[in-house]
Design a protein around this motif. Structure first.
Motif: not given
Length: 115
Positions: A4-5, A23-28, A33-35, A102-104
């Motif tokens: 997550l950049v 910008a997200a990668s490696g997740i569905i 849910t994005m925050g 999952k919580d990234d």
């Protein structure tokens, strides 16, 4: 590997605006849910805004009417439009992705509101 950049932070005068991107990668992404969270010096990390996979949003009372969260599933990106910024908005802003258990987290971007 989850990444997550965040980008878009910086120094802005009171009353100004910034737009943060994550910008997200490696997740569905489309099912996550994005925050956006923030942490000011000496304070706990707090929720700023969140958007579910279906587009439902919620905001911290302190930013309602000034900040807008949005997402672009085609670009795997979540945004935070911040208007009418105040000195008390100064903090490190973190992107967060939740899917099931999952919580990234991203590494954060500094936002400083000062004249």
């Amino acid at each position: 590997q989850v990444q997550l950049v965040e980008s878009g932070g910086g120094l802005v005068q009171p009353g100004g605006f910034l737009r943060l991107s994550c910008a997200a990668s490696g997740i569905i992404f489309s099912f996550s849910t994005m925050g956006w969270y923030r942490q000011a010096p000496g304070k706990q990390r707090e929720l700023v805004a969140r958007i579910t996979s279906s587009g439902t949003t919620n905001y911290a009372d302190a930013v309602k009417g000034r900040f807008t969260i949005s997402r672009d599933n085609a670009k795997n990106t979540v945004y935070l439009q911040m208007n009418s910024l105040k000195p008390e908005d100064t903090a490190v802003y973190y992107c967060n992705a939740q899917f099931g258990i999952k919580d990234d987290w991203g590494q954060g971007t500094q936002v400083t509101v000062s004249s």
